[in-house]
Scaffold this active site. Sequence first.
Site, PDB file in Angstrom:
ATOM      1  N   HIS A  53       0.940  -1.107  -0.041  1.00 56.39           N
ATOM      2  CA  HIS A  53       0.233   0.103   0.156  1.00 56.39           C
ATOM      3  C   HIS A  53       0.776   1.017  -0.066  1.00 56.39           C
ATOM      4  O   HIS A  53       0.728   2.374  -0.546  1.00 56.39           O
ATOM      5  CB  HIS A  53      -0.416  -0.105   1.125  1.00 56.39           C
ATOM      6  CG  HIS A  53      -0.556   0.287   2.704  1.00 56.39           C
ATOM      7  ND1 HIS A  53      -0.157  -0.377   3.135  1.00 56.39           N
ATOM      8  CD2 HIS A  53       0.123   1.446   3.498  1.00 56.39           C
ATOM      9  CE1 HIS A  53       0.845   0.069   4.690  1.00 56.39           C
ATOM     10  NE2 HIS A  53       1.052   0.735   4.179  1.00 56.39           N
ATOM     11  N   ASP A  83       0.124  -7.760   1.431  1.00 56.67           N
ATOM     12  CA  ASP A  83       0.568  -6.851   1.633  1.00 56.67           C
ATOM     13  C   ASP A  83       2.228  -6.174   1.976  1.00 56.67           C
ATOM     14  O   ASP A  83       2.231  -5.454   2.002  1.00 56.67           O
ATOM     15  CB  ASP A  83      -0.104  -5.699   2.666  1.00 56.67           C
ATOM     16  CG  ASP A  83      -0.306  -4.039   3.191  1.00 56.67           C
ATOM     17  OD1 ASP A  83       0.238  -3.895   1.652  1.00 56.67           O
ATOM     18  OD2 ASP A  83      -0.450  -3.350   3.977  1.00 56.67           O
ATOM     19  N   SER A 166       5.108   2.999   7.559  1.00 55.37           N
ATOM     20  CA  SER A 166       4.638   1.994   6.872  1.00 55.37           C
ATOM     21  C   SER A 166       6.013   1.257   6.092  1.00 55.37           C
ATOM     22  O   SER A 166       6.153   1.640   5.172  1.00 55.37           O
ATOM     23  CB  SER A 166       3.073   1.662   6.406  1.00 55.37           C
ATOM     24  OG  SER A 166       2.094   1.781   6.598  1.00 55.37           O
TER      25      SER A 166
END
Length: 255
Positions: A53, A83, A166
């Site tokens: 993402h 992911d 992230s």
Amino acid sequence: FYFGSPFGGFEDDFFQRFFEEFFGEMPQREYKRMGLGSGVIIDKNGYILTNEHVISGASEIKVKLPDGREFDAEMKGTDKRSDLAVIKINASDLPVAKLGDSENLQIGQWDVAIGNPFGFAIENPEPTVTVGVISALRRYVPALGRRERSYDDLIQTDAAINPGNSGGPLVDLDGNVIGINTAIITTTGGYQGLGFAIPINKAKRILEKLIKGEKILYGWLGVTIQDLNEDLRNYFGIKKKEGVIVVKVAKDSPA
């Protein structure tokens, strides 16, 4: 209640709502949007592991190393379900993180989250390090709020993870990568002690395919299951506490 990815972006939902309330819908226009995330170098020739993402839909990917050097990055392989993604920069002799083993982690074990919270808001490319413990293992986190995907088998940690983290590594006290930071649960949009990371063993199983740009294939049984809780055991007259209930079988599936 908000479930988000620790992935910073530049957008102002409040301003858009304010504009539309007083002036009607905003005119349609094309615009560019920038996002920020982190990553971990897994090969001295420039391969970097991050979240899918973080780079999803990107027309350009820029990488800035802790020493200040900047590179254009090429997307090598992605897998939306896990992911995870691998990108590559044109560099050599880079320092490489050691991938550890997430199989035998213990609740209460110390861990360290590394990344760039809120991007480069502190105007320094060197990553931030935060310390915590493994709060839980094998967590399932559903899609809530603005998140479209759900996650399972996650490491939960109370090490501070914020937007921009992230794709950064979660490491043990020996510096071995045990997870990839990927999500937070928060009521404010920032750190509240509920951070989640993808176990590194899950990444290691598909890493070679991601580097080669191959599609990741998953087996499919075709059933939907539910935990066999006390109410269901009483209803069906089941004494054993083990097992699950099969609540649906997909038509024409292997099941």
